[in-house]
Design a protein around this motif. Sequence first.
Motif, PDB file in Angstrom:
ATOM      1  N   VAL A 179      23.597   6.893  13.595  1.00  0.00           N
ATOM      2  CA  VAL A 179      25.055   6.925  13.728  1.00  0.00           C
ATOM      3  C   VAL A 179      25.727   6.742  12.361  1.00  0.00           C
ATOM      4  O   VAL A 179      26.666   7.475  12.021  1.00  0.00           O
ATOM      5  CB  VAL A 179      25.535   5.866  14.736  1.00  0.00           C
ATOM      6  CG1 VAL A 179      27.030   5.679  14.679  1.00  0.00           C
ATOM      7  CG2 VAL A 179      25.099   6.233  16.141  1.00  0.00           C
ATOM      8  N   PHE A 180      25.264   5.779  11.585  1.00  0.00           N
ATOM      9  CA  PHE A 180      25.854   5.568  10.260  1.00  0.00           C
ATOM     10  C   PHE A 180      25.608   6.760   9.340  1.00  0.00           C
ATOM     11  O   PHE A 180      26.451   7.084   8.512  1.00  0.00           O
ATOM     12  CB  PHE A 180      25.320   4.294   9.619  1.00  0.00           C
ATOM     13  CG  PHE A 180      25.953   3.035  10.135  1.00  0.00           C
ATOM     14  CD1 PHE A 180      27.213   3.027  10.679  1.00  0.00           C
ATOM     15  CD2 PHE A 180      25.271   1.828  10.064  1.00  0.00           C
ATOM     16  CE1 PHE A 180      27.799   1.865  11.145  1.00  0.00           C
ATOM     17  CE2 PHE A 180      25.837   0.660  10.524  1.00  0.00           C
ATOM     18  CZ  PHE A 180      27.114   0.683  11.067  1.00  0.00           C
ATOM     19  N   ALA A 181      24.459   7.408   9.466  1.00  0.00           N
ATOM     20  CA  ALA A 181      24.192   8.591   8.645  1.00  0.00           C
ATOM     21  C   ALA A 181      25.136   9.721   9.018  1.00  0.00           C
ATOM     22  O   ALA A 181      25.594  10.473   8.152  1.00  0.00           O
ATOM     23  CB  ALA A 181      22.746   9.035   8.803  1.00  0.00           C
ATOM     24  N   ARG A 182      25.427   9.829  10.283  1.00  0.00           N
ATOM     25  CA  ARG A 182      26.350  10.876  10.719  1.00  0.00           C
ATOM     26  C   ARG A 182      27.778  10.574  10.260  1.00  0.00           C
ATOM     27  O   ARG A 182      28.514  11.472   9.867  1.00  0.00           O
ATOM     28  CB  ARG A 182      26.296  10.995  12.243  1.00  0.00           C
ATOM     29  CG  ARG A 182      27.056  12.134  12.790  1.00  0.00           C
ATOM     30  CD  ARG A 182      26.390  13.426  12.412  1.00  0.00           C
ATOM     31  NE  ARG A 182      27.164  14.531  12.966  1.00  0.00           N
ATOM     32  CZ  ARG A 182      27.097  15.755  12.522  1.00  0.00           C
ATOM     33  NH1 ARG A 182      26.279  16.051  11.555  1.00  0.00           N
ATOM     34  NH2 ARG A 182      27.815  16.687  13.046  1.00  0.00           N
ATOM     35  N   LEU A 183      28.158   9.310  10.288  1.00  0.00           N
ATOM     36  CA  LEU A 183      29.513   8.937   9.895  1.00  0.00           C
ATOM     37  C   LEU A 183      29.728   8.996   8.387  1.00  0.00           C
ATOM     38  O   LEU A 183      30.765   9.467   7.917  1.00  0.00           O
ATOM     39  CB  LEU A 183      29.840   7.529  10.391  1.00  0.00           C
ATOM     40  CG  LEU A 183      30.020   7.361  11.895  1.00  0.00           C
ATOM     41  CD1 LEU A 183      30.212   5.896  12.236  1.00  0.00           C
ATOM     42  CD2 LEU A 183      31.184   8.187  12.381  1.00  0.00           C
ATOM     43  N   THR A 184      28.750   8.504   7.615  1.00  0.00           N
ATOM     44  CA  THR A 184      28.925   8.433   6.168  1.00  0.00           C
ATOM     45  C   THR A 184      28.397   9.659   5.435  1.00  0.00           C
ATOM     46  O   THR A 184      28.674   9.815   4.247  1.00  0.00           O
ATOM     47  CB  THR A 184      28.207   7.193   5.599  1.00  0.00           C
ATOM     48  OG1 THR A 184      26.796   7.304   5.843  1.00  0.00           O
ATOM     49  CG2 THR A 184      28.746   5.925   6.208  1.00  0.00           C
ATOM     50  N   ARG A 185      27.625  10.492   6.117  1.00  0.00           N
ATOM     51  CA  ARG A 185      27.008  11.680   5.514  1.00  0.00           C
ATOM     52  C   ARG A 185      26.053  11.328   4.377  1.00  0.00           C
ATOM     53  O   ARG A 185      25.848  12.119   3.466  1.00  0.00           O
ATOM     54  CB  ARG A 185      28.061  12.652   4.992  1.00  0.00           C
ATOM     55  CG  ARG A 185      29.049  13.107   5.987  1.00  0.00           C
ATOM     56  CD  ARG A 185      28.465  14.163   6.844  1.00  0.00           C
ATOM     57  NE  ARG A 185      29.531  14.707   7.693  1.00  0.00           N
ATOM     58  CZ  ARG A 185      29.306  15.252   8.837  1.00  0.00           C
ATOM     59  NH1 ARG A 185      28.084  15.359   9.279  1.00  0.00           N
ATOM     60  NH2 ARG A 185      30.283  15.704   9.566  1.00  0.00           N
ATOM     61  N   VAL A 216      21.166   3.366   5.809  1.00  0.00           N
ATOM     62  CA  VAL A 216      20.096   2.362   5.851  1.00  0.00           C
ATOM     63  C   VAL A 216      20.584   1.049   5.257  1.00  0.00           C
ATOM     64  O   VAL A 216      20.292  -0.036   5.792  1.00  0.00           O
ATOM     65  CB  VAL A 216      18.839   2.883   5.115  1.00  0.00           C
ATOM     66  CG1 VAL A 216      17.816   1.790   4.938  1.00  0.00           C
ATOM     67  CG2 VAL A 216      18.233   4.046   5.868  1.00  0.00           C
ATOM     68  N   LEU A 217      21.340   1.114   4.180  1.00  0.00           N
ATOM     69  CA  LEU A 217      21.870  -0.099   3.567  1.00  0.00           C
ATOM     70  C   LEU A 217      22.808  -0.849   4.515  1.00  0.00           C
ATOM     71  O   LEU A 217      22.709  -2.072   4.658  1.00  0.00           O
ATOM     72  CB  LEU A 217      22.599   0.249   2.268  1.00  0.00           C
ATOM     73  CG  LEU A 217      23.199  -0.924   1.519  1.00  0.00           C
ATOM     74  CD1 LEU A 217      22.094  -1.794   0.934  1.00  0.00           C
ATOM     75  CD2 LEU A 217      24.120  -0.428   0.434  1.00  0.00           C
ATOM     76  N   LEU A 218      23.712  -0.127   5.176  1.00  0.00           N
ATOM     77  CA  LEU A 218      24.611  -0.765   6.139  1.00  0.00           C
ATOM     78  C   LEU A 218      23.847  -1.392   7.299  1.00  0.00           C
ATOM     79  O   LEU A 218      24.179  -2.488   7.756  1.00  0.00           O
ATOM     80  CB  LEU A 218      25.619   0.250   6.669  1.00  0.00           C
ATOM     81  CG  LEU A 218      26.720   0.679   5.723  1.00  0.00           C
ATOM     82  CD1 LEU A 218      27.525   1.813   6.332  1.00  0.00           C
ATOM     83  CD2 LEU A 218      27.607  -0.490   5.379  1.00  0.00           C
ATOM     84  N   THR A 219      22.812  -0.710   7.763  1.00  0.00           N
ATOM     85  CA  THR A 219      22.004  -1.252   8.857  1.00  0.00           C
ATOM     86  C   THR A 219      21.265  -2.501   8.413  1.00  0.00           C
ATOM     87  O   THR A 219      21.209  -3.491   9.155  1.00  0.00           O
ATOM     88  CB  THR A 219      21.014  -0.187   9.357  1.00  0.00           C
ATOM     89  OG1 THR A 219      21.737   0.993   9.695  1.00  0.00           O
ATOM     90  CG2 THR A 219      20.272  -0.676  10.577  1.00  0.00           C
ATOM     91  N   PHE A 220      20.701  -2.483   7.210  1.00  0.00           N
ATOM     92  CA  PHE A 220      20.040  -3.679   6.694  1.00  0.00           C
ATOM     93  C   PHE A 220      21.013  -4.842   6.548  1.00  0.00           C
ATOM     94  O   PHE A 220      20.679  -5.984   6.850  1.00  0.00           O
ATOM     95  CB  PHE A 220      19.370  -3.407   5.344  1.00  0.00           C
ATOM     96  CG  PHE A 220      17.943  -2.976   5.448  1.00  0.00           C
ATOM     97  CD1 PHE A 220      17.009  -3.745   6.102  1.00  0.00           C
ATOM     98  CD2 PHE A 220      17.538  -1.788   4.867  1.00  0.00           C
ATOM     99  CE1 PHE A 220      15.689  -3.352   6.198  1.00  0.00           C
ATOM    100  CE2 PHE A 220      16.223  -1.382   4.958  1.00  0.00           C
ATOM    101  CZ  PHE A 220      15.300  -2.158   5.632  1.00  0.00           C
ATOM    102  N   GLY A 277      14.332   5.258  12.168  1.00  0.00           N
ATOM    103  CA  GLY A 277      15.657   5.871  12.129  1.00  0.00           C
ATOM    104  C   GLY A 277      15.865   6.693  10.878  1.00  0.00           C
ATOM    105  O   GLY A 277      16.443   7.784  10.926  1.00  0.00           O
ATOM    106  N   TYR A 278      15.388   6.193   9.737  1.00  0.00           N
ATOM    107  CA  TYR A 278      15.469   6.959   8.492  1.00  0.00           C
ATOM    108  C   TYR A 278      14.665   8.250   8.602  1.00  0.00           C
ATOM    109  O   TYR A 278      15.121   9.308   8.164  1.00  0.00           O
ATOM    110  CB  TYR A 278      14.966   6.122   7.321  1.00  0.00           C
ATOM    111  CG  TYR A 278      14.942   6.877   6.027  1.00  0.00           C
ATOM    112  CD1 TYR A 278      16.106   7.051   5.291  1.00  0.00           C
ATOM    113  CD2 TYR A 278      13.771   7.445   5.544  1.00  0.00           C
ATOM    114  CE1 TYR A 278      16.096   7.765   4.106  1.00  0.00           C
ATOM    115  CE2 TYR A 278      13.754   8.160   4.373  1.00  0.00           C
ATOM    116  CZ  TYR A 278      14.918   8.313   3.653  1.00  0.00           C
ATOM    117  OH  TYR A 278      14.910   9.032   2.489  1.00  0.00           O
ATOM    118  N   MET A 279      13.491   8.170   9.202  1.00  0.00           N
ATOM    119  CA  MET A 279      12.675   9.371   9.366  1.00  0.00           C
ATOM    120  C   MET A 279      13.344  10.382  10.298  1.00  0.00           C
ATOM    121  O   MET A 279      13.271  11.588  10.061  1.00  0.00           O
ATOM    122  CB  MET A 279      11.280   8.996   9.881  1.00  0.00           C
ATOM    123  CG  MET A 279      10.458   8.274   8.841  1.00  0.00           C
ATOM    124  SD  MET A 279       8.887   7.544   9.359  1.00  0.00           S
ATOM    125  CE  MET A 279       8.320   8.517  10.676  1.00  0.00           C
TER     126      MET A 279
END
Length: 78
Positions: free
Chosen positions: A19-25, A31-35, A63-65
């Motif tokens: 979700v964060f990858a989709r929002l932040t592109r 990954v940093l926000l999730t950590f 999730g990163y993969m």
Amino acid sequence: MALYWYMMAMVVPAVTVVVFARLTRNKFIAVLLTFVIFGVSIYRGFYHSEWVIFIDALSIVIGYMLVEIFQVDQIDEE
């Protein structure tokens, strides 16, 4: 009830990264926000087992993969 925590640890971090990858592109910021989110919750003491923390870390990698394989962070311009 303990099984619930392990199942959530398998799913929630991976979905959060996607979700964060989709929002932040950007997959690295995702990954940093999730950590940061899970690190703060670990620091505050919301986890009752070391296994849940280990499964969370593994799920963040998964999730990163997923983001890498499906290229969720890419913009499709037509």
